[in-house]
Design a protein around this motif. Structure first.
Motif, mmCIF file in Angstrom:
data_model
loop_
_atom_site.group_PDB
_atom_site.id
_atom_site.type_symbol
_atom_site.label_atom_id
_atom_site.label_comp_id
_atom_site.label_asym_id
_atom_site.label_seq_id
_atom_site.Cartn_x
_atom_site.Cartn_y
_atom_site.Cartn_z
ATOM 1 N N TRP A 8 0.838 -1.335 0.032
ATOM 2 C CA TRP A 8 -0.071 0.074 0.006
ATOM 3 C C TRP A 8 0.827 1.118 -0.106
ATOM 4 N N GLU A 9 2.111 1.105 0.692
ATOM 5 C CA GLU A 9 3.044 2.353 0.468
ATOM 6 C C GLU A 9 3.519 2.477 -0.742
ATOM 7 N N GLN A 10 4.001 1.436 -1.336
ATOM 8 C CA GLN A 10 4.311 1.410 -2.826
ATOM 9 C C GLN A 10 3.157 2.218 -3.679
ATOM 10 N N PHE A 11 2.018 1.865 -3.589
ATOM 11 C CA PHE A 11 1.129 2.198 -4.296
ATOM 12 C C PHE A 11 0.690 3.716 -4.349
ATOM 13 N N GLU A 12 0.558 3.966 -3.006
ATOM 14 C CA GLU A 12 0.555 5.265 -2.712
ATOM 15 C C GLU A 12 1.547 6.302 -3.160
ATOM 16 N N ASP A 13 3.095 5.926 -3.118
ATOM 17 C CA ASP A 13 3.864 6.908 -3.577
ATOM 18 C C ASP A 13 3.928 6.747 -5.237
ATOM 19 N N LEU A 14 3.369 5.705 -5.702
ATOM 20 C CA LEU A 14 3.378 5.751 -7.230
ATOM 21 C C LEU A 14 2.184 6.565 -7.686
ATOM 22 N N VAL A 15 1.253 6.552 -6.844
ATOM 23 C CA VAL A 15 0.059 7.362 -7.469
ATOM 24 C C VAL A 15 0.519 8.924 -7.383
ATOM 25 N N LYS A 16 1.181 9.277 -6.086
ATOM 26 C CA LYS A 16 1.641 10.551 -6.127
ATOM 27 C C LYS A 16 2.668 11.068 -7.399
ATOM 28 N N ARG A 17 3.500 10.072 -7.854
ATOM 29 C CA ARG A 17 4.336 10.483 -8.792
ATOM 30 C C ARG A 17 3.520 10.475 -10.322
ATOM 31 N N ILE A 18 2.448 9.662 -10.323
ATOM 32 C CA ILE A 18 1.565 9.553 -11.563
ATOM 33 C C ILE A 18 0.885 11.151 -11.570
ATOM 34 N N LEU A 19 0.533 11.498 -10.629
ATOM 35 C CA LEU A 19 -0.318 12.833 -10.611
ATOM 36 C C LEU A 19 0.652 14.071 -10.833
ATOM 37 N N GLU A 20 1.887 13.893 -10.422
ATOM 38 C CA GLU A 20 2.771 14.852 -10.567
ATOM 39 C C GLU A 20 3.004 14.955 -11.963
ATOM 40 N N VAL A 21 3.234 13.842 -12.855
ATOM 41 C CA VAL A 21 3.593 13.903 -14.211
ATOM 42 C C VAL A 21 2.533 14.521 -15.006
ATOM 43 N N ASN A 22 1.165 14.545 -14.418
ATOM 44 C CA ASN A 22 0.187 15.053 -15.001
ATOM 45 C C ASN A 22 -0.197 16.346 -14.375
ATOM 46 N N ASN A 23 0.723 17.214 -14.029
ATOM 47 C CA ASN A 23 0.879 18.347 -13.680
ATOM 48 C C ASN A 23 0.024 18.683 -12.266
#
Length: 342
Positions: A8-23
């Motif tokens: 769940w921590e890996q997923f949360e971190d990945l979501v953060k980075r995906i949102l960041e590349v979408n501005n």
């Protein structure tokens, strides 16, 4: 020793980075959990309350999604945000998404949306596929990136959000107030039934009581039929060949000992498709009891899981927040099997 991040921590971190590349500009929000949300997102002139939920089961469970959505909307309003977003690792059917968006006035992002947003970065997309163990055919179907739904989200204060679930906290408080020992055995038993029916309303059926006498006290344990709706229950049915499960309630003052474990093991029947027991007890099990549980699993394939007060309250708070309490049972089982000696 280095400890890797939980899924769940890996997923949360990945979501953060995906949102960041979408501005999106993402900040970890404080407070989190019951009274807050995971991320504060800035997009254009809007402040977003963003909550991330990882579920081991790919199919969305509406009751959990609704509980999580209510908290995003309510905590977002308290946090001074204009919009809310709930990101889940499961798949939301289109009709369910429409109902949820209308009811909660927030944006929902499921694993399909997330994979499309990650496609702007091949490395992120590959990391997401690996984490969620995506089927190659499913990935090929997502070759066309959809328009991001957050551009169409309502303001979360356009409608009043339904109240957040508080039953888990109420049951946890009842547990803390229940005395330990023989005199309160019946109270503890009734409370455990309320807890289990709150945690697993759709996963278990039957609730067949079995009267027995233990330490001079007449009490009931319960046998339930398992519905394999999540990864944990499917594991019990498909890999342990246990269509039924026993729940034992032991209101002891201290830790249970090997004698209590031996009594439980006798009730597990291979030919009766009843090879799993969950023991609810106040203070857990001692070292010798744990060794006996290991032996029962190693030699006879009988699984016994001990859930103490702390774990039970953790599961109740998970359910309240829209997380799946069976994920906690999965982790307990996984840790037990990984540590099983030869």
């Amino acid at each position: 020793m280095y400890k890797t991040k939980s899924t769940w921590e890996q997923f949360e971190d990945l979501v953060k980075r995906i949102l960041e590349v979408n501005n999106f500009f993402i900040q970890v929000h404080s407070p989190r959990g019951d009274s807050g949300f995971d991320f504060l997102g800035l997009f254009g002139n809007d402040r977003w309350a963003i909550e991330v939920k990882y579920y081991r089961t790919a199919r969305a469970r509406p009751s959990l999604i609704k509980a999580a959505a209510a908290r995003v909307a309510n905590n977002g309003l308290l946090g001074g945000t204009q919009r809310g977003m709930l990101v889940v690792s499961s798949v939301l059917p289109a009709e369910l998404r429409l109902v949820l968006e209308e009811k909660f006035s927030i944006t929902f992002v499921d694993r399909t949306d997330l994979r499309n947003y990650a496609s702007v970065s091949p490395d992120l997309a590959e990391e997401l596929d690996a984490l969620l163990e995506a089927d190659p055919d499913y990935v090929r179907e997502l070759s066309v990136r959809h328009e991001a739904p957050w551009f169409k989200g309502r303001l979360i204060n356009e409608r009043e959000a339904p109240p957040s679930d508080t039953k888990g906290s109420e049951l946890c408080n009842r547990l803390k107030e229940t005395k330990r020992g023989k005199q309160a055995w019946s109270d503890y038993e009734k409370l455990c039934i309320d807890v289990l029916k709150y945690l697993f309303p759709n996963d278990l059926q039957g609730w067949h009581p079995q009267k027995r006498t233990d330490d001079g006290v007449s009490r009931y344990d319960f046998v339930c039929r398992v519905r394999p709706m999540t990864e944990f229950w499917s594991f019990l049915v498909e890999h342990l060949n246990s269509r039924y499960i026993i729940f034992e309630f032991k209101n002891y003052v201290g830790k249970i000992k090997q004698g209590q474990v031996l009594t439980t093991e006798k009730y597990l029947l291979e030919r009766g498709l009843r090879k799993v027991a969950i023991i609810l007890t106040r203070a857990g099990a001692d070292k010798n009891a744990f060794k006996m549980m290991q032996g029962a699993m190693r030699e006879h394939g009988k699984l016994m899981i001990v859930v103490d007060d702390e774990i039970l309250c953790r599961m109740l708070h998970m359910k309240e927040r829209g997380e799946d309490p069976t994920d906690c049972l999965f982790e307990l089982t996984d840790d037990f099997l990984l540590s099983l000696p030869r």
